[in-house]
Design a protein around this motif. Structure first.
Motif: not given
Lengths: 161, 222
Positions: A57-60, A63-64, A66-68, A70-72, A74-76
Motif C-alpha cells: 500500500e502507498q501512503p499519501s 507522508f515523508t 509530514n513525518t520529518m 514531526q521530527l523537527a 525532537l531529539k534522539i
C-alpha cells in the motif's frame, strides 16, 4: 483429505525453507517420484509466488514531509545502559532473599516451644514484634519490585533487539 | 534550466551522492548507490537529522501496509505509521544492530498497532466464521471484491484476514522477514509463527475460493 493436509503442511515447510536438511532431501525425493506430491507442490508454489507478487500500500504523497516535520523539534533519546543496573538488581535480589531466610530462621529459633500442648496455633508460639512484621513486609515488597523490574528489563531488551 | 531543490534534498545530496534529474517538471532522484541502513543510522546519530528521510522513504510502504491491515482505515493507518517513525527516531540510539533495522522497526510497528487496537477498541475481525466476516464487509471493500485483477483480489483477501494473520503474511512475503525474525517482532516462538503462517494461508485460500471460485480454482482451491 487428512493425508493431503499433512502433505501440504510438509510442503509449506519445504517452500518456506523452514525444515531440516534430512526433511528437505526426503521431500525433494517425494516431489520427484510421487505425482500427488508433485502436483500439490506446484500448486503451493504458485500460491507462494502470487503472495510474493502482492503490491504494498502507498501512503499519501506528503507522508515523508509530514513525518520529518514531526521530527523537527525532537531529539534522539540518550542510549540506555543496562550493564550496571543488571548487577545492582542481582545484588539487591540476593540480599533480599538472604534477609527473608534470616527472618524465618529467627522466628523459628525465637518461638516459645514450651507452651502447653493444648495451644495449637503456631502464631501463639512465635514471639515476633510489630517491628519484625514490618521488616518482613518491606522485604517481601522489595522482592516483588525487584522481580518486576528484572522481568520488565528482559522484555525491553527483547523489544530493542 | 536551473533547478532549485528543497533544502532537505540538498542536505541529503551532501550526505549521500545522488543523481538528480528533472523530467516534465518532476524531480526524479536516482541514487547512484543505496546506502546501508546502518550507514544512514550512523549519519542520523551524528546529528544529521535529514538523513532519516532515506529510512522513511525506504520503509514507509511496508510500515503503512502493516498499520493499514491492523486498523483498516487509511487516515488512522497513516497516523500510526508516522508514530512508528517518530518512535523509531527517538529510540534510534538504542538500536544495537544485532538484528536488521527492518526487524527492529517492525517490532515498533507491532507494539504501536497492538496498543492502538487496545486503546481505540478497534474491532478485530476473526475469520473463524466466514459468514460473519463477509457480513462485516463494507461497500468500499465490496467494490474491491468485484475487481477482476488477481493481485487486487489477493490484496483484498489479505485485508479480510484477522490482522495478526495478515501481519504474518505481509512480514513473510512482502517485508521478507524470516520465521525467526517474525518471532522476534511479535514476541512468539518460531514454532507458533510457522503454525500461524500455515493457518493464515489456509484462511486466505478459504476466502479466495469462496469469493472467486473460478479465478483461483487452479492454484488456491484444494
Amino acid at each position: 483429505m487428512q493425508e493431503l493436509a499433512a502433505i501440504e503442511e510438509q510442503l509449506w515447510s519445504y517452500i518456506d525453507n523452514s525444515c531440516n536438511e534430512a526433511e528437505h532431501e526426503r521431500m525433494e525425493t517425494n516431489i520427484a517420484t510421487d505425482a500427488v506430491w508433485k502436483s500439490t507442490y506446484q500448486k503451493l508454489l504458485s500460491i507462494h509466488h502470487q503472495l510474493q507478487a502482492v503490491t504494498l500500500e502507498q501512503p499519501s504523497m506528503r507522508f515523508t514531509k509530514n513525518t520529518m516535520e514531526q521530527l523537527a523539534d525532537l531529539k534522539i533519546a540518550p542510549k540506555i545502559n543496562y550493564t550496571v543496573n543488571s548487577n545492582i538488581i542481582k545484588a539487591a535480589l540476593a540480599v533480599s532473599i538472604m534477609l527473608l531466610v534470616a527472618f524465618f530462621a529467627y522466628i523459628i529459633i525465637a518461638a516459645d516451644w514450651t507452651t502447653p500442648a493444648a495451644t495449637h496455633d503456631f502464631l501463639d508460639k512465635i514471639k515476633v514484634s510489630t517491628v519484625m512484621y514490618s521488616t518482613l513486609f518491606t522485604i517481601v515488597i522489595l522482592l516483588l519490585v525487584l522481580i518486576d523490574t528484572s522481568l520488565h528489563r528482559n522484555r525491553q531488551k527483547h523489544a530493542r533487539l | 534550466m536551473t533547478l532549485t531543490y528543497p533544502t532537505w534534498l540538498q542536505e541529503i545530496k551532501t550526505i549521500f551522492p545522488c543523481n538528480l534529474n528533472a523530467d516534465t517538471g518532476v524531480i526524479h532522484i536516482r541514487m547512484q548507490y543505496q546506502p546501508e541502513d546502518i550507514d544512514i543510522i550512523r549519519t542520523v546519530l551524528s546529528g544529521r537529522q535529514q538523513a532519516y528521510t532515506l529510512l522513511v522513504e525506504r520503509y514507509q510502504k511496508y510500515v503503512f501496509t502493516l498499520t493499514l491491515r491492523f486498523v483498516g482505515d487509511r487516515e488512522l493507518a497513516e497516523e500510526l505509521a508516522q508514530d512508528v517513525f517518530v518512535k523509531a527516531y527517538r529510540s534510534l540510539a538504542d538500536y544495537r544492530g544485532e538484528s536488521k533495522f527492518s526487524t527492529w522497526l517492525y517490532t515498533i510497528v507491532h507494539s504501536i498497532c497492538i496498543s492502538a487496537l487496545r486503546k481505540k477498541q478497534h474491532p478485530v475481525v476473526l475469520t473463524e466464521d466466514l459468514t460473519t466476516t463477509y457480513a462485516a464487509i463494507d461497500n468500499q471493500t465490496q467494490k474491491l471484491l468485484d475487481t477482476r485483477s488477481d493481485k487486487a483480489q489477493l490484496t483484498t483477501a489479505i485485508s479480510l484476514l484477522d490482522p495478526t494473520d495478515a501481519e504474518v503474511i505481509i512480514l513473510f512475503y512482502q517485508a521478507e522477514q524470516s520465521i525467526e525474525e517474525i518471532g522476534h517482532i511479535t514476541g512468539q516462538t518460531p514454532g507458533s509463527i510457522k503454525v500461524r503462517l500455515h493457518r493464515a494461508r489456509q484462511r486466505l485460500r478459504n476466502i479466495l475460493t469462496t469469493r472467486y471460485p473460478s479465478e483461483f480454482k487452479d492454484s488456491f482451491k484444494s
